[in-house]
Design a protein around this motif. Structure first.
Motif, PDB file in Angstrom:
ATOM      1  N   GLU A 264       4.743   2.115   5.916  1.00 58.96           N
ATOM      2  CA  GLU A 264       3.865   1.412   6.865  1.00 58.96           C
ATOM      3  C   GLU A 264       4.582   0.216   7.479  1.00 58.96           C
ATOM      4  OE1 GLU A 264      -0.676   1.642   6.229  1.00 58.96           O
ATOM      5  OE2 GLU A 264       0.182   1.206   4.270  1.00 58.96           O
ATOM      6  N   LEU A 265       5.338  -0.505   6.632  1.00 62.25           N
ATOM      7  CA  LEU A 265       6.101  -1.658   7.155  1.00 62.25           C
ATOM      8  C   LEU A 265       7.119  -1.191   8.189  1.00 62.25           C
ATOM      9  CD1 LEU A 265       6.607  -3.683   3.867  1.00 62.25           C
ATOM     10  CD2 LEU A 265       5.578  -4.574   5.960  1.00 62.25           C
TER      11      LEU A 265
ATOM     12  N   VAL B 225       6.574  -5.545  -1.359  1.00 63.99           N
ATOM     13  CA  VAL B 225       5.800  -4.838  -0.328  1.00 63.99           C
ATOM     14  C   VAL B 225       4.551  -5.635   0.026  1.00 63.99           C
ATOM     15  CG1 VAL B 225       4.352  -2.812   0.096  1.00 63.99           C
ATOM     16  CG2 VAL B 225       6.632  -2.511  -0.856  1.00 63.99           C
ATOM     17  N   PHE B 226       3.788  -6.047  -1.002  1.00 63.73           N
ATOM     18  CA  PHE B 226       2.552  -6.810  -0.749  1.00 63.73           C
ATOM     19  C   PHE B 226       2.866  -8.108   0.014  1.00 63.73           C
ATOM     20  CE2 PHE B 226      -0.010  -4.950  -4.565  1.00 63.73           C
ATOM     21  CZ  PHE B 226      -0.213  -3.795  -3.838  1.00 63.73           C
TER      22      PHE B 226
ATOM     23  N   ASN C 121       1.251   5.952  -9.254  1.00 66.59           N
ATOM     24  CA  ASN C 121       0.540   5.153  -8.239  1.00 66.59           C
ATOM     25  C   ASN C 121       1.375   3.967  -7.775  1.00 66.59           C
ATOM     26  OD1 ASN C 121      -1.841   6.471  -7.666  1.00 66.59           O
ATOM     27  ND2 ASN C 121      -2.893   5.679  -9.461  1.00 66.59           N
TER      28      ASN C 121
ATOM     29  N   ARG D 267       3.348 -10.829   7.161  1.00 66.61           N
ATOM     30  CA  ARG D 267       3.280 -10.356   8.556  1.00 66.61           C
ATOM     31  C   ARG D 267       1.927 -10.681   9.163  1.00 66.61           C
ATOM     32  NH1 ARG D 267       5.918  -6.156  11.083  1.00 66.61           N
ATOM     33  NH2 ARG D 267       7.926  -5.644  10.187  1.00 66.61           N
TER      34      ARG D 267
ATOM     35  N   ARG E 135       9.315  -4.684  -6.873  1.00 70.00           N
ATOM     36  CA  ARG E 135       9.351  -3.954  -5.599  1.00 70.00           C
ATOM     37  C   ARG E 135       7.954  -3.912  -4.969  1.00 70.00           C
ATOM     38  NH1 ARG E 135      11.569   1.435  -8.014  1.00 70.00           N
ATOM     39  NH2 ARG E 135       9.798   0.890  -9.313  1.00 70.00           N
ATOM     40  N   VAL E 136       6.933  -3.755  -5.838  1.00 66.24           N
ATOM     41  CA  VAL E 136       5.547  -3.761  -5.326  1.00 66.24           C
ATOM     42  C   VAL E 136       5.210  -5.162  -4.796  1.00 66.24           C
ATOM     43  CG1 VAL E 136       3.118  -3.552  -5.987  1.00 66.24           C
ATOM     44  CG2 VAL E 136       4.774  -1.882  -6.821  1.00 66.24           C
TER      45      VAL E 136
ATOM     46  N   ARG F 176       5.438  -8.786   1.948  1.00 65.04           N
ATOM     47  CA  ARG F 176       5.847  -8.531   3.341  1.00 65.04           C
ATOM     48  C   ARG F 176       4.640  -8.207   4.217  1.00 65.04           C
ATOM     49  NH1 ARG F 176      11.368  -5.133   2.158  1.00 65.04           N
ATOM     50  NH2 ARG F 176      12.765  -6.918   2.218  1.00 65.04           N
ATOM     51  N   VAL F 177       3.747  -7.363   3.686  1.00 60.02           N
ATOM     52  CA  VAL F 177       2.558  -6.982   4.477  1.00 60.02           C
ATOM     53  C   VAL F 177       1.712  -8.226   4.773  1.00 60.02           C
ATOM     54  CG1 VAL F 177       0.349  -5.741   4.366  1.00 60.02           C
ATOM     55  CG2 VAL F 177       2.455  -4.593   3.650  1.00 60.02           C
TER      56      VAL F 177
ATOM     57  N   LYS G  30      -4.333   1.227  -6.546  1.00 62.28           N
ATOM     58  CA  LYS G  30      -3.071   1.502  -5.843  1.00 62.28           C
ATOM     59  C   LYS G  30      -2.988   3.011  -5.605  1.00 62.28           C
ATOM     60  CE  LYS G  30      -0.302  -2.030  -8.119  1.00 62.28           C
ATOM     61  NZ  LYS G  30       0.588  -2.209  -9.266  1.00 62.28           N
ATOM     62  N   PRO G  31      -2.331   3.464  -4.568  1.00 62.40           N
ATOM     63  CA  PRO G  31      -1.708   2.672  -3.515  1.00 62.40           C
ATOM     64  C   PRO G  31      -2.739   2.193  -2.493  1.00 62.40           C
ATOM     65  CG  PRO G  31      -1.320   5.004  -3.140  1.00 62.40           C
ATOM     66  CD  PRO G  31      -2.090   4.909  -4.412  1.00 62.40           C
ATOM     67  N   LEU G  32      -2.503   0.994  -2.025  1.00 62.82           N
ATOM     68  CA  LEU G  32      -3.424   0.358  -1.095  1.00 62.82           C
ATOM     69  C   LEU G  32      -2.775   0.347   0.294  1.00 62.82           C
ATOM     70  CD1 LEU G  32      -6.111  -1.181  -1.269  1.00 62.82           C
ATOM     71  CD2 LEU G  32      -4.819  -3.228  -1.794  1.00 62.82           C
ATOM     72  N   ALA G  33      -3.501   0.819   1.304  1.00 62.89           N
ATOM     73  CA  ALA G  33      -2.954   0.832   2.666  1.00 62.89           C
ATOM     74  C   ALA G  33      -2.790  -0.605   3.160  1.00 62.89           C
ATOM     75  CB  ALA G  33      -3.886   1.599   3.593  1.00 62.89           C
ATOM     76  N   ALA G  34      -1.790  -0.819   4.009  1.00 62.43           N
ATOM     77  CA  ALA G  34      -1.498  -2.170   4.507  1.00 62.43           C
ATOM     78  C   ALA G  34      -2.727  -2.801   5.164  1.00 62.43           C
ATOM     79  CB  ALA G  34      -0.330  -2.106   5.487  1.00 62.43           C
TER      80      ALA G  34
ATOM     81  N   ARG H 201      -5.375  11.052  -7.590  1.00 62.63           N
ATOM     82  CA  ARG H 201      -6.783  10.635  -7.798  1.00 62.63           C
ATOM     83  C   ARG H 201      -7.565  11.743  -8.484  1.00 62.63           C
ATOM     84  NH1 ARG H 201      -7.390   6.311  -3.616  1.00 62.63           N
ATOM     85  NH2 ARG H 201      -5.900   4.924  -4.585  1.00 62.63           N
TER      86      ARG H 201
ATOM     87  N   THR I  52       4.350   4.343   0.382  1.00 64.05           N
ATOM     88  CA  THR I  52       3.447   4.169   1.531  1.00 64.05           C
ATOM     89  C   THR I  52       3.588   2.775   2.143  1.00 64.05           C
ATOM     90  OG1 THR I  52       1.656   3.504   0.060  1.00 64.05           O
ATOM     91  CG2 THR I  52       1.721   5.820   0.669  1.00 64.05           C
TER      92      THR I  52
ATOM     93  N   LEU J  55       3.897   5.379  -5.484  1.00 61.83           N
ATOM     94  CA  LEU J  55       3.280   5.717  -4.198  1.00 61.83           C
ATOM     95  C   LEU J  55       3.018   4.463  -3.372  1.00 61.83           C
ATOM     96  CD1 LEU J  55       0.827   8.545  -5.295  1.00 61.83           C
ATOM     97  CD2 LEU J  55       2.721   8.768  -3.670  1.00 61.83           C
ATOM     98  N   GLN J  56       2.703   3.369  -4.072  1.00 61.27           N
ATOM     99  CA  GLN J  56       2.494   2.100  -3.362  1.00 61.27           C
ATOM    100  C   GLN J  56       3.783   1.676  -2.648  1.00 61.27           C
ATOM    101  OE1 GLN J  56      -0.555  -0.210  -3.356  1.00 61.27           O
ATOM    102  NE2 GLN J  56       0.718  -0.362  -1.540  1.00 61.27           N
ATOM    103  N   LEU J  57       4.910   1.869  -3.358  1.00 61.75           N
ATOM    104  CA  LEU J  57       6.204   1.520  -2.746  1.00 61.75           C
ATOM    105  C   LEU J  57       6.483   2.392  -1.537  1.00 61.75           C
ATOM    106  CD1 LEU J  57       8.610   1.155  -5.802  1.00 61.75           C
ATOM    107  CD2 LEU J  57       7.704  -0.622  -4.328  1.00 61.75           C
TER     108      LEU J  57
ATOM    109  N   ASP K  75      -2.223  -7.417 -10.706  1.00 59.80           N
ATOM    110  CA  ASP K  75      -2.162  -6.092 -11.315  1.00 59.80           C
ATOM    111  C   ASP K  75      -2.893  -6.204 -12.660  1.00 59.80           C
ATOM    112  OD1 ASP K  75      -1.392  -3.514 -11.876  1.00 59.80           O
ATOM    113  OD2 ASP K  75       0.663  -4.025 -12.434  1.00 59.80           O
TER     114      ASP K  75
ATOM    115  N   ASP L  71       6.091  -5.271 -11.308  1.00 58.43           N
ATOM    116  CA  ASP L  71       7.059  -4.508 -10.527  1.00 58.43           C
ATOM    117  C   ASP L  71       7.442  -5.330  -9.283  1.00 58.43           C
ATOM    118  OD1 ASP L  71       8.408  -2.702  -8.840  1.00 58.43           O
ATOM    119  OD2 ASP L  71       7.286  -1.003  -9.641  1.00 58.43           O
TER     120      ASP L  71
ATOM    121  N   MET M 141       5.623  -0.508  11.409  1.00 62.01           N
ATOM    122  CA  MET M 141       5.205  -1.728  12.122  1.00 62.01           C
ATOM    123  C   MET M 141       6.403  -2.483  12.701  1.00 62.01           C
ATOM    124  SD  MET M 141       2.541  -3.587   9.622  1.00 62.01           S
ATOM    125  CE  MET M 141       2.076  -2.679   8.203  1.00 62.01           C
TER     126      MET M 141
END
Lengths: 69, 287
Positions: A29-30, B20-21, A18, B27, B16-17, B23-24, B110-114, A60, A25, A21-23, B57, B14, A33
């Motif tokens: 998405e970034l 991502v969070f 997961n 923005r 890297r995670v 940056r989203v 996770k994973p959570l959409a932007a 899931r 997706t 996958l977060q990385l 987390d 993490d 955008m």
């Protein structure tokens, strides 16, 4: 009944999947955008996101099955 | 304060995670502080009092996210407005209950959409901002800017519901007394739209939760709605039945799970909530 240690290990692995996958997706998405891409690039990103979405559903489903163990 | 309340602390081992969070959210206009080492979180919160939301987390080396949230609640009792949001790769019933007991406002997998991440952050910062302003200690020092922020917030909510930008006039001179008067006005509007004898607090909490979910494009089950009410589950279930009888909410069978029933606002329930929020926005704007 599956071995409880195996279940715990599987849960940990799915947790890590997961995060991966977060990385995937999140960065896709970034990317979608950011700077405007050409049509082919947009299609590739959309397709990659679709594949990642499938993977999310499989994970899931597996997590749901493991909750019953 | 409006800018400060948009400050979010993101915790994940993490990096890297985290990136991502960050940056989203950046923005989307949020101000982010990140921590990959949970051991440094308490110190960070101490030195950064403007943080309104902690997004964490759960599974991290050294300390579990639930333990960390417990430490935050114990150490920062004077910051009841602090919103805790859980984003985990391994959602379990136990950790969800533990998180809710620590008053985490969201528990996400996770994973959570932007877009979902931004919505969650918006809701959490809005709650933090409002609670901080209404807190007796900080509220007493509320500035004209603070009150304008609340007015603008209510206007945005009303505007969102009517599909237009909410323009709320700027407030005049404001002080703590004026803030109290505004709170009384809000309570008066609530009594008017939802007469007190027909609407206990738990019912109000559930209606607010349903409206909030509807605005976020999400839905909930009967069980999920019970958690939004600050009363025993049996009482919450009774209140849900009353709200159904009053025609404010409706239950629907989940086609994918025969054991689950979804709950939503009816057209009448939504109209009443819209009336309430619009009236509150007007009261704040004309104060």
């Amino acid at each position: 009944m599956i071995d409880s240690e195996l279940v715990a290990e599987a849960r940990q692995l799915l947790h890590d999947v997961n995060a991966s996958l977060q990385l995937i997706t999140g960065n896709l998405e970034l990317l979608s955008m950011s700077d405007p891409q050409n049509e082919e690039q947009r299609e590739m990103i959309a397709s990659a996101l679709e594949g990642a979405g499938d993977a999310v559903r499989y994970v899931r489903e597996l997590q749901q099955k493991l909750r019953g163990q | 304060m409006a800018a400060a309340a948009r400050r979010i602390l993101i915790i994940d081992d993490d990096r890297r995670v985290l990136q991502v969070f960050e940056r989203v959210l950046e923005r989307a206009g949020f101000d982010c502080v990140t921590a990959s080492d949970p051991a440094k979180v308490l110190e960070l919160l101490h030195t950064e009092p403007d943080i309104g939301v902690v997004l964490t987390d759960l599974q991290m080396p050294g300390i579990d996210g639930v333990q960390l949230m417990r430490q935050i609640r114990e150490r920062f009792v004077s910051r009841p407005w602090l919103q805790l949001v859980v984003v985990t790769g391994n959602a379990t019933l136990e950790s969800a209950i533990d998180s809710l007991r620590l008053e985490a406002t969201e528990y996400l997998q996770k994973p959570l959409a932007a877009a979902d991440l931004v919505q969650v952050a918006t809701r959490a910062t809005t709650r933090a901002e409002t609670l901080r302003l209404l807190n007796p200690k900080t509220g007493a020092a509320a500035s004209v800017g603070d009150l304008k922020a609340v007015a603008s917030l209510a206007g945005q909510i009303a505007g969102e519901m009517h599909g237009s930008e909410g323009a709320v006039p700027a407030l005049g001179a404001a002080n703590a007394e004026q803030l109290l008067r505004l709170i009384w006005q809000i309570q008066a509007v609530r009594r008017e739209v939802f007469p007190e004898d027909r609407l206990p607090t738990a019912s109000w909490e559930m209606l607010s939760e349903l409206m909030s979910l509807e605005l976020a494009g999400r839905r909930t089950s009967v069980g999920g709605l019970c958690l939004a009410a600050s009363c025993p589950v049996t009482t919450a279930l009774r209140r849900i039945e009353e709200l159904v009888e009053m025609g404010l909410i409706a239950k629907e069978q989940d086609p994918a799970d025969a054991r689950r029933q979804h709950v939503r606002l009816t057209a009448s329930g939504r109209t009443k909530m819209e009336q309430f929020l619009t009236r509150v926005a007007n009261e704040l704007g004309s104060a």
